[in-house]
Design an enzyme around this catalytic site. Structure first.
Site, short mmCIF file in Angstrom:
data_model
loop_
_atom_site.label_atom_id
_atom_site.label_comp_id
_atom_site.label_asym_id
_atom_site.label_seq_id
_atom_site.Cartn_x
_atom_site.Cartn_y
_atom_site.Cartn_z
N HIS A 147 -6.25 -7.31 -0.43
CA HIS A 147 -6.40 -5.88 -0.69
C HIS A 147 -5.68 -5.48 -1.98
O HIS A 147 -4.63 -6.05 -2.31
CB HIS A 147 -5.81 -5.07 0.48
N HIS A 166 0.83 -1.23 0.00
CA HIS A 166 0.00 0.00 0.00
C HIS A 166 0.85 1.27 0.00
O HIS A 166 0.31 2.36 -0.16
CB HIS A 166 -0.93 0.03 1.21
N ASP A 203 -4.32 -12.87 3.36
CA ASP A 203 -5.55 -12.42 4.01
C ASP A 203 -6.81 -12.66 3.16
O ASP A 203 -7.90 -12.29 3.56
CB ASP A 203 -5.45 -10.94 4.44
N ASP A 255 -2.63 -10.69 -2.36
CA ASP A 255 -3.21 -10.19 -1.12
C ASP A 255 -4.70 -9.87 -1.35
O ASP A 255 -5.09 -9.55 -2.48
CB ASP A 255 -2.45 -8.92 -0.71
ZN LIG Z 1 -3.99 -7.22 2.75
#
Ligand SMILES: [Zn+2]
Length: 311
Positions: free
Chosen positions: A169, A130, A248, A167
């Site tokens: 996200h 991120h 995740d 991931d």
């Molecule tokens: Zn994540």
């Protein structure tokens, strides 16, 4: 032993407080599981060095590196944590941990490109995907994978590298850094909508973004990988692959609502390894991103490592 394992005790020093899911115990869970399963002895163990400002500057703005490093040093001396956003705090050990995490990715790249190992996994934190060119966010400070990919291109002279991000996200930071850099192809899937609510519209032609709705299970994700990622990766013929390995999207993980299980991570890793074997002499550097259910994380990392190590 063809697989290197990079980590460092100082990656545990970054501690954003009780109850924060991105916690030092994540690395303990992985280490315990590898020890208990005997997998640790099948890996070349390495201590991660500290990344240099020059290495970080291949992915980050120099002003950002100076600013965030100053903040990290102030907090290191004062001991008083400072929040960058509600999820992302600089604490006393953040500077050392963040530099070890990026340093691991760079050193793993050197190790793989030297031929001393075929592939490498970096069990590090804080995660990186991120972190944009000039902003820390979402538990991330330096974009470990982007720093390493640029190191392979700019220092080792590779012409084409792929970044694969599984991931849950969206890797908005990596996209921000490498969108438009035609030497890199980034393939990802991510739950959408979910933090950071980006990725629905790719920022460059070199981005293969596959948003998937909440509650999607592994079989559907595999079909999307087969139809959306694989033709692009095969056509791109990367000379090396980097993996943002977040776990995740696991069914047990509470930060997302996808339904992957260990067998899915095994399958995804096999597909990535197939591309690496066909085009890149097997070269893969995989870096830990998310994964917050400690048992599911440890088991998933173990299956990922077993495939990398050919066990
Ligand atoms: Zn994540």
């Amino acid at each position: 032993m063809s697989t290197a394992f990079f980590s460092h005790p100082e990656c545990r020093l970054h501690d954003m407080g009780e109850g924060h899911p991105e916690c030092p115990q994540r690395l303990d869970a992985i280490a315990d599981h590898l020890l208990g399963s005997g997998l640790d002895v099948a890996l070349q163990q390495h201590e991660a060095p500290l990344a240099t400002a020059e290495q970080l500057a291949r992915a980050h703005a120099s002003g950002y590196i100076a600013q965030v490093s100053d903040l990290m040093q102030q907090v290191q001396h004062s001991g008083r944590p400072r929040a960058i956003d509600p999820d992302t705090q600089v604490c006393a050990g953040t500077l050392q941990a963040a530099l070890r995490a990026a340093g691991a990715a760079v050193a793993a790249t050197d190790e793989v490109l030297s031929g001393r190992c075929v592939n490498a996994f970096c069990a590090v934190r804080p995660p990186g995907h991120h972190a944009t060119r000039d902003q820390a966010m979402g538990f991330c400070f330096f974009n470990n994978v982007a720093v390493a990919a640029r190191h392979a291109l700019d220092v080792h002279g590779l012409q084409r590298v792929a970044i694969v991000d599984f991931d849950v996200h969206h890797g908005n930071g990596t996209e921000d850094i490498i969108a438009g850099d035609e030497r890199v192809l980034m393939a990802s899937f991510f739950q959408h909508p979910l933090y950071p609510y980006s990725g629905g519209v790719p920022k460059g032609e070199n981005m293969v973004n596959v948003p998937v709705p909440p509650y999607t299970r592994g079989a559907a994700v595999r079909e999307l990988i087969e139809s959306m990622w694989m033709p692009r990766l095969e056509a791109f013929r990367p000379q090396m692959l980097f993996v943002s390995a977040g776990f995740d999207a696991h069914r047990d993980d509470e930060l997302g609502q996808l339904g992957l299980v260990e067998a899915d991570y095994q399958w995804i890793t096999e597909r990535i390894k197939g591309v690496a074997d066909r085009h890149a002499e097997g070269r893969i550097v995989s870096c830990l991103e998310g994964g917050y259910h400690l048992d599911a994380l440890a088991r998933s990392v173990a299956v990922h490592l077993r495939v990398l190590a050919g066990l």
